[in-house]
Design an enzyme around this catalytic site. Structure first.
Site, PDB file in Angstrom:
ATOM      1  N   GLY A 510     -65.704  17.862   7.889  1.00 60.28           N
ATOM      2  CA  GLY A 510     -64.529  17.807   7.029  1.00 60.28           C
ATOM      3  C   GLY A 510     -63.945  19.185   6.854  1.00 60.28           C
ATOM      4  N   GLY A 512     -60.246  21.329   4.907  1.00 61.41           N
ATOM      5  CA  GLY A 512     -59.038  21.233   4.095  1.00 61.41           C
ATOM      6  C   GLY A 512     -58.427  22.599   3.901  1.00 61.41           C
ATOM      7  CB  THR A 516     -64.946  24.215   7.353  1.00 62.98           C
ATOM      8  OG1 THR A 516     -63.694  24.771   7.737  1.00 62.98           O
ATOM      9  CG2 THR A 516     -65.377  23.190   8.377  1.00 62.98           C
ATOM     10  CB  VAL A 517     -67.708  20.038   4.528  1.00 62.27           C
ATOM     11  CG1 VAL A 517     -69.097  19.463   4.232  1.00 62.27           C
ATOM     12  CG2 VAL A 517     -66.989  20.331   3.227  1.00 62.27           C
ATOM     13  CG  ASP A 626     -58.997  18.507  -9.078  1.00 64.63           C
ATOM     14  OD1 ASP A 626     -57.979  17.785  -9.155  1.00 64.63           O
ATOM     15  OD2 ASP A 626     -59.270  19.189  -8.097  1.00 64.63           O
TER      16      ASP A 626
END
Length: 820
Positions: A510, A512, A516-517, A626
């Site tokens: 993943g 965004g 990063t993951v 959130d």
């Protein structure tokens, strides 16, 4: 006599110009060459104004008679410096700021209309809720010619109202719908004093806050039907209307400031708006078997208008061409090689008529030079017969070097071109060469060993620097107080590099905007490693905040933090690996989702349990700040896990709110928190309510809009009308579950504008548990054919729930948008 001759000369010139334009409008026969007709088509421009100020003018537009097509006449007012351009002429002329042939649009200055200046219709009063403030006499666009050729662009404009407790309606003109409502917008002003509590409304509270227009003091709505003009109505809503109420029709996506809190600041006299034009009759369409007579350029084509309110067509240049399609040779070839940011080419670019060629340069090979790394370097040394190297070959980027081996000389690119040198070395020379070679070898080995030691020492110093910079010593003290996590909370960079194969791209699961993951194996456990790419102090502070919070949370519906690494410039977090992605991915996939209504209801309950635990069961209350679908992770069995605590806040046990900087995701943020900066547990309740609406509708709060309002406002409106089927996910409707209405009403209560009207997360959790239990019982009844007993048992509850009414304030809320 002289005056008579001049008059006759002018009349003849105008006649010649008109004849030339008429000749240019006729379609040219196929295969015709340049003729006197073509020259005549160009003649009118020799005496026509080509620009006004910094705006270029070209046919069909023009200033002088005979230089323009009917309806496209312009006026250049040279009394201004620089000169200004207007559509038409006279007192009602509209100022033009740009003309675009590529989009078929004209940008104008659109002045505001003061609602308080409008005349009240006879018999109406201004007092009381819902009374008319003003009605229908004026119209926006009164200076434009009825029936075209100019129409308001349906995709590029919006209605903007700056007022308090007023609703403005744009109506269709008599020739377009006879008074039907085209767009509406309501601006409200809560009664707040200077301290944010109850009291009176300040005189200028309605003006812009941080440049936003959210429905409080200012609202906006799309204008979905494009007419030449719009009659206007204005209505007063509950509350006190202020002295100044204005509205604009303005271009969407343009940044501007309507006003400030200072009383002396006047609103701008005009804002930009965009008009579309059509050629010929507004009801005509492109010819089917012949070219449009208005499209004179050989590289142009006719395109029908896609507007809903009118028909007609325009001319456009073909792909690869740009310019004016209404004149001969007006569409010119685009040199794509001069604009690599638009037409990417990472090799050699060659322009062609209507396009371009992008190929790999010599020394490279590849099938797509339009993408980065699409061209690969050729290893010429691997093909000596092709590239003719018969000596020592050294591959270089895009080329190669070919030389004779040591002890020979000549031309290595010819067979037999390298000739041996005569042996003339003496014993002294051989000994010297061996000695120098040995010394150089020893020196090279020594330098390499010293360099390795230096690099190891430098890496160790860097790790220590980052460890201290990232509050590593403080974190050690934190975890030392908890023996159960102290041993594994801090993980070395070496361990994580081994777990992820040195952060190999194949381990990415993943990514965004913030990082990063990676998926890895650590101590025989599958883990997720979060690696940020933003190097700012706020990211490091959020990291420390998330570690401190997650180290004290132990709940089955909160993602578990396994440890962290502080030896990099931006710290790394290690979590339990959640194998099934996030809730947003499951909801917003194309086509039907695998999430049934029962799954969605259970996921909502699990998230509510986690938030209720954070608010009331944790050792110190925690507000998440959130909550959104992308922060809800799903395990293999679709168990929900709340994640991302970087923005969360501790709250003292003796406090119910805290003042904090605004954080969160648009569409989910509590509007009261957004405007006041006061954070409470009800802020998470609002975000959870938006999540419930998302589960019911499968629509993204930050994307889905209706008249530029929010998903929440649209949901409230349809719930009050009893018309939820218009927005509920068809997949949920097909399952015919009786609990959808109750969940919808719970979502509406969670997203109330006033915090005191929202339930607590503990109350939400209990209500969802009850709904899930009833849902399970109802399904059991259906399976065993005892529906009648179930309906009887729940009849009282159903009557109680469906008798709920909504207040006038909630109805007004329907046309107000929350912050986005």
């Amino acid at each position: 006599m002289t005056k008579l001759r001049r008059s006759m000369a002018c009349s003849c010139r105008a006649l010649l110009i008109s004849l030339a334009v008429a000749t240019a409008s006729l379609p040219r026969p196929a295969g015709a060459t340049a003729t006197a007709a073509t020259a005549a088509a160009d003649d009118p421009w020799r005496g026509c104004t080509r620009s006004c100020g910094n705006i270029s003018i070209a046919y069909p537009f023009g200033v002088e008679p005979g230089c323009y097509r009917d309806g496209f006449d312009l006026t250049c007012d040279r009394s201004h410096q620089p000169p200004k351009l207007f559509l038409g002429n006279g007192a009602a002329a509209t100022e033009v700021t740009d003309i675009s042939f590529s989009t078929g649009t004209v940008r104008i200055r659109s002045g505001f209309i003061n609602i308080t200046d409008l005349v009240l219709p006879s018999g109406n009063t201004t007092g009381g809720a819902g009374g008319d403030l003003a009605s229908g006499t004026p119209a926006w666009g009164a200076g434009l010619r009825s029936g075209g050729p100019y129409f308001l662009s349906e995709e590029r404009n919006k209605l903007v109202v700056v007022a308090c407790n007023v609703q403005v309606l744009l109506l269709a003109p008599a020739d377009g719908g006879g008074g039907d409502i085209v767009s509406a917008c309501s601006a409200l002003c809560p009664e707040l004093d200077n301290n944010g509590g109850g009291g009176t409304t300040p005189a200028h509270w309605y003006l812009y806050f941080n440049g936003g227009c959210s429905g409080v003091g200012c609202c906006q709505a799309t204008v979905p039907l494009g007419y030449t003009s719009y009659p206007v109505e204005a209505r007063r809503l509950n509350g006190t209307a202020i002295a100044t109420n204005i509205f604009y029709v303005a271009e969407r996506g343009v940044n501007y400031t309507i006003g400030t809190a200072a009383a002396e600041d006047a609103p701008p006299a005009a804002l930009p708006a965009v008009l579309e034009w059509v050629i010929g009759d507004a009801n005509a369409t492109c010819p089917v078997d012949a070219p449009a007579p208005e499209c004179h350029s050989s590289q142009s084509y006719c395109q029908n208008s896609t507007a809903e309110a009118h028909r007609g067509y325009i001319c456009r240049c073909k792909a690869g061409y740009d310019g004016n399609p209404y004149i001969t040779d007006g569409c010119q070839d685009i040199d794509e090689c001069l604009s690599p940011e638009i037409y990417p080419c990472f090799g050699e670019c060659k322009n062609t008529l209507g396009g371009y060629l992008c190929s790999c340069p010599p020394g490279y090979t590849g099938s797509n030079a339009s993408i980065p790394l699409g061209c690969k370097d050729i290893d010429e040394c691997a093909h000596p017969d092709v590239y003719q190297c018969y000596g020592e070959c050294i591959n270089l980027l895009g080329t190669f070097d070919c030389r004779c081996p040591f002890g020979t000389h000549g031309n290595a690119k010819r067979k037999g071109g390298c000739i041996s040198m005569k042996k003339s070395y003496t014993a002294l020379g051989v000994g010297l060469g061996v000695g120098v070679g040995s010394a150089l070898l020893l020196l090279a080995v020594s330098v390499r060993v010293m360099k390795q030691k230096f690099n190891l020492r430098k890496a160790r110093k860097t790790k220590e620097k980052f460890f201290k910079q990232n509050h590593g010593l403080l974190l050690q003290q934190l975890v030392s107080q908890k023996a159960d996590i102290a041993e594994r909370m801090i993980i070395t960079l070496e361990e994580l590099e081994k777990a992820t194969n040195n952060f190999d791209k194949n381990h990415e699961v993943g990514f965004g905007g913030h990082g990063t993951v990676y998926k890895g194996i650590l101590d025989l456990n599958v883990v997720a490693v979060k690696r940020s790419k933003i190097i700012i102090q706020k990211e490091i502070d959020d990291f420390i905040n998330e570690v401190a919070i997650l180290s004290q949370i132990n709940h089955r519906n909160v993602v578990r933090l396994l440890g962290c690494c502080l030896e990099t410039e931006v710290p790394l977090l290690v979590y339990e690996f959640i194998s099934n992605g996030n809730l947003s991915h499951h909801l917003h996939t194309k086509g039907p989702t695998k999430l049934s209504w029962d799954d969605r209801l259970r996921i909502a309950l699990e998230v509510a349990r986690a938030l209720a635990y954070l608010h009331s069961a944790a050792s110190i209350p925690i507000f998440h700040r959130d909550i959104k679908s992308s922060n809800i992770l799903l395990h293999g069995n679709l168990t929900a896990k709340v994640s991302d605590f970087g923005a969360s806040r501790y709250i003292s046990l003796n406090r119910t709110e805290v003042t904090a900087s605004i954080q969160g995701t648009r569409g989910y943020v509590d509007p009261t928190y957004y405007y006041t900066g006061k954070l409470t547990d009800k802020s998470d309740v609002f975000s959870f309510g938006v999540l419930l609406i998302e589960l019911l509708t499968r629509k993204k709060p930050s994307v889905f809009t209706c008249n530029d309002g929010s998903l929440v406002a649209q949901f409230h409106s349809l719930l009050i009308e009893g018309n939820l089927v218009r927005i509920i996910d068809p997949q949920v409707t097909e399952e015919k579950n009786e609990r959808v209405q109750e969940v919808a009403e719970l979502a509406a209560r969670c997203t109330q504008l006033k915090r005191q009207e929202r339930p607590t997360m503990r109350q939400v959790e209990m209500e969802l548990e009850n709904l899930q239990a009833n849902n399970t019982e109802a399904r059991r009844c259906i399976q065993h054919h005892i529906v009648g007993q179930c309906v009887t048992a729940e009849a009282g509850f159903i009557r109680e729930e469906t008798s709920r009414q909504f207040s006038m304030e909630e109805e007004i809320l329907l046309s107000a948008g929350y912050p986005r």
